[in-house]
Motif scaffolding. Structure first.
Motif, mmCIF file in Angstrom:
data_model
loop_
_atom_site.group_PDB
_atom_site.id
_atom_site.type_symbol
_atom_site.label_atom_id
_atom_site.label_comp_id
_atom_site.label_asym_id
_atom_site.label_seq_id
_atom_site.Cartn_x
_atom_site.Cartn_y
_atom_site.Cartn_z
ATOM 1 N N ALA A 1 1.109 -0.719 0.141
ATOM 2 C CA ALA A 1 0.280 0.128 -0.031
ATOM 3 C C ALA A 1 0.989 0.997 0.120
ATOM 4 O O ALA A 1 0.591 2.264 -0.634
ATOM 5 C CB ALA A 1 -1.165 0.087 1.070
ATOM 6 N N ALA A 2 1.563 1.467 0.457
ATOM 7 C CA ALA A 2 2.344 2.358 1.061
ATOM 8 C C ALA A 2 3.748 2.516 -0.508
ATOM 9 O O ALA A 2 3.604 3.678 -0.634
ATOM 10 C CB ALA A 2 3.728 2.549 2.209
ATOM 11 N N ASN A 3 3.909 1.701 -1.139
ATOM 12 C CA ASN A 3 5.229 1.628 -1.782
ATOM 13 C C ASN A 3 5.279 0.995 -3.443
ATOM 14 O O ASN A 3 5.492 1.861 -4.217
ATOM 15 C CB ASN A 3 6.181 1.001 -1.339
ATOM 16 C CG ASN A 3 6.979 1.265 0.087
ATOM 17 O OD1 ASN A 3 7.533 2.263 -0.122
ATOM 18 N ND2 ASN A 3 6.396 0.919 0.840
ATOM 19 N N CYS A 4 3.855 0.560 -3.443
ATOM 20 C CA CYS A 4 4.149 -0.054 -4.316
ATOM 21 C C CYS A 4 2.690 -0.212 -5.911
ATOM 22 O O CYS A 4 2.583 0.196 -6.946
ATOM 23 C CB CYS A 4 3.286 -1.131 -4.650
ATOM 24 S SG CYS A 4 5.163 -2.577 -3.297
ATOM 25 N N ALA A 5 1.738 0.132 -4.924
ATOM 26 C CA ALA A 5 -0.219 0.492 -5.562
ATOM 27 C C ALA A 5 -0.521 1.052 -6.208
ATOM 28 O O ALA A 5 -1.053 1.056 -7.118
ATOM 29 C CB ALA A 5 -1.157 0.586 -4.267
ATOM 30 N N SER A 6 0.879 2.387 -5.759
ATOM 31 C CA SER A 6 0.304 3.647 -7.189
ATOM 32 C C SER A 6 1.110 3.164 -8.109
ATOM 33 O O SER A 6 0.153 3.671 -9.413
ATOM 34 C CB SER A 6 1.398 4.457 -6.315
ATOM 35 O OG SER A 6 2.853 3.627 -6.635
ATOM 36 N N CYS A 7 1.661 1.939 -8.900
ATOM 37 C CA CYS A 7 0.826 1.410 -10.298
ATOM 38 C C CYS A 7 1.314 -0.025 -10.015
ATOM 39 O O CYS A 7 0.021 -0.324 -10.644
ATOM 40 C CB CYS A 7 3.002 0.859 -10.666
ATOM 41 S SG CYS A 7 3.634 2.673 -10.693
ATOM 42 N N HIS A 8 0.833 -0.382 -9.062
ATOM 43 C CA HIS A 8 0.235 -2.036 -9.154
ATOM 44 C C HIS A 8 -1.051 -2.312 -9.166
ATOM 45 O O HIS A 8 -1.777 -2.923 -9.773
ATOM 46 C CB HIS A 8 0.897 -2.920 -7.781
ATOM 47 C CG HIS A 8 2.384 -3.700 -7.948
ATOM 48 N ND1 HIS A 8 2.864 -4.583 -9.421
ATOM 49 C CD2 HIS A 8 4.099 -3.137 -8.539
ATOM 50 C CE1 HIS A 8 3.986 -5.233 -9.835
ATOM 51 N NE2 HIS A 8 4.796 -3.903 -9.081
ATOM 52 N N ALA A 9 -1.742 -1.241 -8.621
ATOM 53 C CA ALA A 9 -2.772 -1.072 -8.142
ATOM 54 C C ALA A 9 -3.491 -1.005 -9.594
ATOM 55 O O ALA A 9 -4.709 -1.595 -9.760
ATOM 56 C CB ALA A 9 -3.637 -0.462 -7.136
ATOM 57 N N ALA A 10 -3.285 0.167 -10.705
ATOM 58 C CA ALA A 10 -3.758 0.540 -12.045
ATOM 59 C C ALA A 10 -3.076 -0.258 -12.980
ATOM 60 O O ALA A 10 -3.677 -0.620 -13.926
ATOM 61 C CB ALA A 10 -3.662 1.845 -11.539
ATOM 62 N N GLY A 11 -2.113 -0.981 -12.851
ATOM 63 C CA GLY A 11 -1.411 -1.977 -13.558
ATOM 64 C C GLY A 11 -0.736 -0.671 -14.728
ATOM 65 O O GLY A 11 -0.578 -1.465 -16.172
ATOM 66 N N VAL A 12 0.271 -0.061 -14.217
ATOM 67 C CA VAL A 12 0.588 0.875 -14.803
ATOM 68 C C VAL A 12 2.123 0.270 -16.050
ATOM 69 O O VAL A 12 3.085 -0.246 -14.705
ATOM 70 C CB VAL A 12 1.352 1.559 -14.297
ATOM 71 C CG1 VAL A 12 2.126 2.882 -14.634
ATOM 72 C CG2 VAL A 12 0.232 3.140 -13.188
ATOM 73 N N LEU A 13 2.166 0.360 -16.918
ATOM 74 C CA LEU A 13 2.999 0.440 -17.662
ATOM 75 C C LEU A 13 3.460 -1.797 -18.058
ATOM 76 O O LEU A 13 3.964 -1.721 -17.358
ATOM 77 C CB LEU A 13 3.987 1.261 -17.598
ATOM 78 C CG LEU A 13 4.095 1.630 -17.498
ATOM 79 C CD1 LEU A 13 5.803 2.559 -17.307
ATOM 80 C CD2 LEU A 13 4.133 2.488 -19.296
ATOM 81 N N GLY A 14 2.149 -2.312 -17.799
ATOM 82 C CA GLY A 14 1.866 -3.725 -17.837
ATOM 83 C C GLY A 14 2.186 -3.889 -16.211
ATOM 84 O O GLY A 14 2.562 -5.816 -16.106
ATOM 85 N N ALA A 15 2.120 -3.189 -15.077
ATOM 86 C CA ALA A 15 2.692 -3.696 -13.821
ATOM 87 C C ALA A 15 1.432 -4.933 -13.305
ATOM 88 O O ALA A 15 0.233 -4.085 -13.728
ATOM 89 C CB ALA A 15 3.292 -2.755 -13.056
ATOM 90 N N PRO A 16 1.975 -6.113 -13.752
ATOM 91 C CA PRO A 16 0.672 -6.468 -12.266
ATOM 92 C C PRO A 16 -0.129 -6.341 -11.138
ATOM 93 O O PRO A 16 1.023 -6.649 -10.099
ATOM 94 C CB PRO A 16 1.199 -8.895 -12.221
ATOM 95 C CG PRO A 16 3.097 -7.689 -11.807
ATOM 96 C CD PRO A 16 2.920 -6.503 -12.612
ATOM 97 N N LYS A 17 -1.535 -6.357 -11.197
ATOM 98 C CA LYS A 17 -2.209 -6.020 -10.578
ATOM 99 C C LYS A 17 -2.189 -7.584 -9.377
ATOM 100 O O LYS A 17 -2.247 -8.300 -9.500
ATOM 101 C CB LYS A 17 -3.517 -6.257 -10.880
ATOM 102 C CG LYS A 17 -3.495 -4.624 -12.057
ATOM 103 C CD LYS A 17 -5.170 -4.938 -11.998
ATOM 104 C CE LYS A 17 -5.143 -3.751 -12.973
ATOM 105 N NZ LYS A 17 -6.715 -3.418 -13.825
ATOM 106 N N ALA A 18 -1.887 -6.269 -8.096
ATOM 107 C CA ALA A 18 -2.202 -7.497 -6.482
ATOM 108 C C ALA A 18 -3.312 -8.752 -6.810
ATOM 109 O O ALA A 18 -4.570 -7.721 -7.017
ATOM 110 C CB ALA A 18 -2.563 -6.666 -5.191
#
Length: 103
Positions: free
Chosen positions: A34-51
């Protein structure tokens, strides 16, 4: 008296337990995410796998968990090492990855 002696030994052993062992058990992957990863992984930014996206994480985990950990620790494609937070301990990054993969 024997019971008291055993109790004292048990308490002493607990007090002398390694702080590292205690800290490892207290790492909360969800909070780190929540503090470090969600900014990209929650929305799948640039293909980041979502939690919690089992299919996306399964494809990555096929490479082996150590490979996924290495990508998280050293950076991969557009993701910077440790998600851009160099102060994170390796165990914290791994806990966040475990949370995202198992969501």
């Amino acid at each position: 008296m024997k019971a008291l002696h055993k109790l004292i030994i048990a308490i002493t052993a607990a007090m002398l337990a390694s702080p590292a062992m205690a800290a490892k058990g207290s790492i909360n992957g969800e909070k780190i995410y929540a503090a470090n990863c969600a900014s990209c992984h929650a929305a799948g930014v640039l293909g980041a796998p979502k939690a919690g996206d089992k299919a996306a994480w399964a494809a990555r985990l096929k490479q082996g968990k150590e490979v996924v950990y290495t990508h998280g620790l050293q950076g991969f494609k557009m993701m910077p090492p440790k998600g851009g937070n160099a102060s994170l301990k390796d165990e914290e990054v791994k806990a966040a990855i475990d949370f995202m993969a198992n969501g």
